[in-house]
Design an enzyme around this catalytic site. Structure first.
Site, PDB file in Angstrom:
ATOM      1  N   ASP A  15      -5.779  -1.971   6.749  1.00  0.00           N
ATOM      2  CA  ASP A  15      -5.898  -1.101   5.570  1.00  0.00           C
ATOM      3  C   ASP A  15      -6.070   0.336   6.061  1.00  0.00           C
ATOM      4  O   ASP A  15      -6.999   0.634   6.812  1.00  0.00           O
ATOM      5  CB  ASP A  15      -7.118  -1.552   4.750  1.00  0.00           C
ATOM      6  N   ASP A 110      -0.508   0.662   1.630  1.00  0.00           N
ATOM      7  CA  ASP A 110      -1.342   0.936   2.803  1.00  0.00           C
ATOM      8  C   ASP A 110      -2.068  -0.300   3.339  1.00  0.00           C
ATOM      9  O   ASP A 110      -2.952  -0.178   4.165  1.00  0.00           O
ATOM     10  CB  ASP A 110      -2.350   2.048   2.486  1.00  0.00           C
ATOM     11  N   GLU A 111      -1.684  -1.474   2.884  1.00  0.00           N
ATOM     12  CA  GLU A 111      -2.463  -2.665   3.209  1.00  0.00           C
ATOM     13  C   GLU A 111      -1.535  -3.837   3.481  1.00  0.00           C
ATOM     14  O   GLU A 111      -0.571  -4.043   2.740  1.00  0.00           O
ATOM     15  CB  GLU A 111      -3.244  -3.016   1.950  1.00  0.00           C
TER      16      GLU A 111
HETATM   17  N1  DCP Z   1      -4.577   4.215  -5.125  1.00  0.00           N
HETATM   18  C1  DCP Z   1      -4.311   4.721  -6.391  1.00  0.00           C
HETATM   19  N2  DCP Z   1      -5.137   4.440  -7.443  1.00  0.00           N
HETATM   20  C2  DCP Z   1      -6.216   3.643  -7.257  1.00  0.00           C
HETATM   21  C3  DCP Z   1      -6.502   3.116  -5.989  1.00  0.00           C
HETATM   22  C4  DCP Z   1      -5.651   3.417  -4.933  1.00  0.00           C
HETATM   23  O1  DCP Z   1      -3.325   5.452  -6.554  1.00  0.00           O
HETATM   24  N3  DCP Z   1      -7.008   3.383  -8.262  1.00  0.00           N
HETATM   25  C5  DCP Z   1      -3.696   4.577  -3.997  1.00  0.00           C
HETATM   26  C6  DCP Z   1      -4.250   5.752  -3.241  1.00  0.00           C
HETATM   27  C7  DCP Z   1      -4.787   5.188  -1.969  1.00  0.00           C
HETATM   28  C8  DCP Z   1      -3.942   3.957  -1.752  1.00  0.00           C
HETATM   29  O2  DCP Z   1      -3.580   3.501  -3.068  1.00  0.00           O
HETATM   30  O3  DCP Z   1      -4.712   6.099  -0.886  1.00  0.00           O
HETATM   31  C9  DCP Z   1      -4.650   2.856  -0.997  1.00  0.00           C
HETATM   32  O4  DCP Z   1      -5.758   2.374  -1.727  1.00  0.00           O
HETATM   33  P1  DCP Z   1      -7.115   1.960  -1.029  1.00  0.00           P
HETATM   34  O5  DCP Z   1      -7.917   1.220  -2.040  1.00  0.00           O
HETATM   35  O6  DCP Z   1      -6.844   1.303   0.277  1.00  0.00           O
HETATM   36  O7  DCP Z   1      -7.852   3.344  -0.804  1.00  0.00           O
HETATM   37  P2  DCP Z   1      -7.729   4.393   0.361  1.00  0.00           P
HETATM   38  O8  DCP Z   1      -6.771   3.962   1.421  1.00  0.00           O
HETATM   39  O9  DCP Z   1      -7.426   5.725  -0.237  1.00  0.00           O
HETATM   40  O10 DCP Z   1      -9.207   4.457   0.932  1.00  0.00           O
HETATM   41  P3  DCP Z   1      -9.975   3.442   1.906  1.00  0.00           P
HETATM   42  O11 DCP Z   1     -10.262   4.234   3.134  1.00  0.00           O
HETATM   43  O12 DCP Z   1     -11.212   3.053   1.174  1.00  0.00           O
HETATM   44  O13 DCP Z   1      -9.024   2.283   2.145  1.00  0.00           O
HETATM   45 MG    MG Z   2      -6.851   2.047   2.282  1.00  0.00          MG
END
Ligand code: DCP
Ligand code: MG
Length: 355
Positions: A15, A110-111
């Site tokens: 992730d 991203d996962e």
């Molecule tokens: N995303 C989005 N709306 C949301 C949640 C996520 O558009 N409600 C998008 C933006 C994030 C991406 O999906 O960058 C990946 O989601 P993650 O939950 O993995 O969050 P992040 O990668 O941003 O943060 P973390 O470091 O907690 O994984």
């Molecule tokens: Mg993430």
């Protein structure tokens, strides 16, 4: 139970750390020391897609209205969403994964899960493979990722969150039993805030407490979910890593503690359900375009009905129309409502371009 000579699977869950925000900070280095969020403008009632860790210190979160985020953190730098760039980064990363295994199941941009049970790199060590992948992502893309390494998907996903950002955690087969004891049930796959609250009513907040309930009792209380809870509480999860999985629909639903007695109360719930649906769609990130909208109703006699219409965008009026049609089919109190979209088949799926 697996026998003495059984071979455990080696699953990695990767992730990316604050994915969209990390890309913005890389591409605009002047932002790197500032609290940064990616999302829609507050003037247009936008929401935050994600933010960097500096912004999280102020309480800014994904899915929060941008106006609220700016109140919490007035110095927040808001970047517009550059979806094409994020998709491209996602493809780079998936190509890298494909050097280690063909069993890749992307969950969002991203996962992904990787099954590296048969991989020969790094002498077959999943821990070292995860480390090498993270290092290579950093060297080639200047982005950090976190990883979880475990014998199944549920544990690997829990583990990838453990040392976030830029860390990894391994759960070895022999450590599963002790790991589960204090693990909060909300960490389990499929346990959301509602299920967490229901379990709490039964006096269950950890997997150790959940283990005290027999499979029969759990099945009576929670239906088919009961069996899953019984297994997950013990760290058992046999779901394969499925590289074929292509999302065909996205939906949300809610079961009500008190049945909704008429159409008006069903319509009143709709805007909230649609907001939840939009949130799901945003999170899914790389969806192809919308083919149709549908609603789902379960009446108090447990009969179900769905109504669907081809339409290319989320539309409250159309959902209301579908709801009227559905409710009129039985005219009984309603115990569950759902709204969803069906997707057009993908023609530029990154998976396909890889192989
Ligand atoms: N995303 C989005 N709306 C949301 C949640 C996520 O558009 N409600 C998008 C933006 C994030 C991406 O999906 O960058 C990946 O989601 P993650 O939950 O993995 O969050 P992040 O990668 O941003 O943060 P973390 O470091 O907690 O994984
Ligand atoms: Mg993430």
């Amino acid at each position: 139970m697996l026998g003495k000579y059984a071979v455990y699977r080696k699953i990695i869950h990767i992730d990316m750390d604050c994915f969209y925000a990390a890309i913005e900070m890389r591409d605009f280095p002047e932002l790197s020391q500032k609290p940064v969020a990616v999302g829609g403008d507050s003037k247009h009632r936008g929401v935050i897609a994600t933010c960097n860790y500096a912004a999280r210190k102020w309480g800014v979160r994904s899915a929060m209205p941008t106006a609220q985020a700016l109140k919490l953190c007035p110095k927040l730098v808001l970047q517009p969403v550059r979806m094409e760039v994020y998709k491209q980064e996602s493809q780079y990363i998936r190509r890298l994964f494909a050097e280690y295994t063909s069993l890749i199941e992307p969950l969002s941009l991203d996962e992904a899960y990787l099954d590296v049970s048969s991989s020969t790199q790094c002498q077959g060590s999943a821990t070292w493979i995860a480390k090498e992948i993270r290092e290579r992502i950093f060297q080639t893309r200047q982005l950090t990722a976190s990883a979880g390494i475990a014998p199944n998907k549920c544990l690997a996903k829990i583990a990838s969150d453990w040392h976030k950002p830029n860390g990894q955690k391994v759960i070895l087969p022999e450590d599963i039993a002790s790991f589960m004891i204090d693990l909060p049930v909300r960490k389990l796959f499929g346990v959301g805030p509602k299920m967490e609250a229901r379990l709490k009513e039964e006096g269950i907040s950890t997997c150790g407490e959940l283990q005290h309930f027999s499979v029969d009792v759990l099945s009576k209380k929670f239906g088919i979910l009961g069996l899953r809870l019984y297994e997950l509480a013990r760290g058992i999860d046999d779901r394969p890593v499925n590289p074929e999985r292509i999302r065909k629909s996205i939906s949300v639903e809610e079961t009500f503690t008190t049945d909704l007695s008429n159409l008006e109360s069903c319509l009143a719930i709709l805007p909230r359900l649609i907001l939840d649906l939009e949130e799901r769609i945003r999170k899914a990130g790389d969806i192809s375009s919308i083919h149709s909208l549908f609603i789902k109703i379960k009446f108090n006699n447990f009969q179900k009905t769905t109504v669907e219409q081809v339409h290319g965008a989320i539309d409250l009026n159309l959902f209301s129309f579908l709801m009227k049609e559905g409710v009129s089919r039985k005219n009984l109190p309603v115990r569950l409502l759902g709204v969803g979209i069906k997707l057009k088949p993908m023609n530029n799926d990154p998976q396909l371009s890889l192989f």
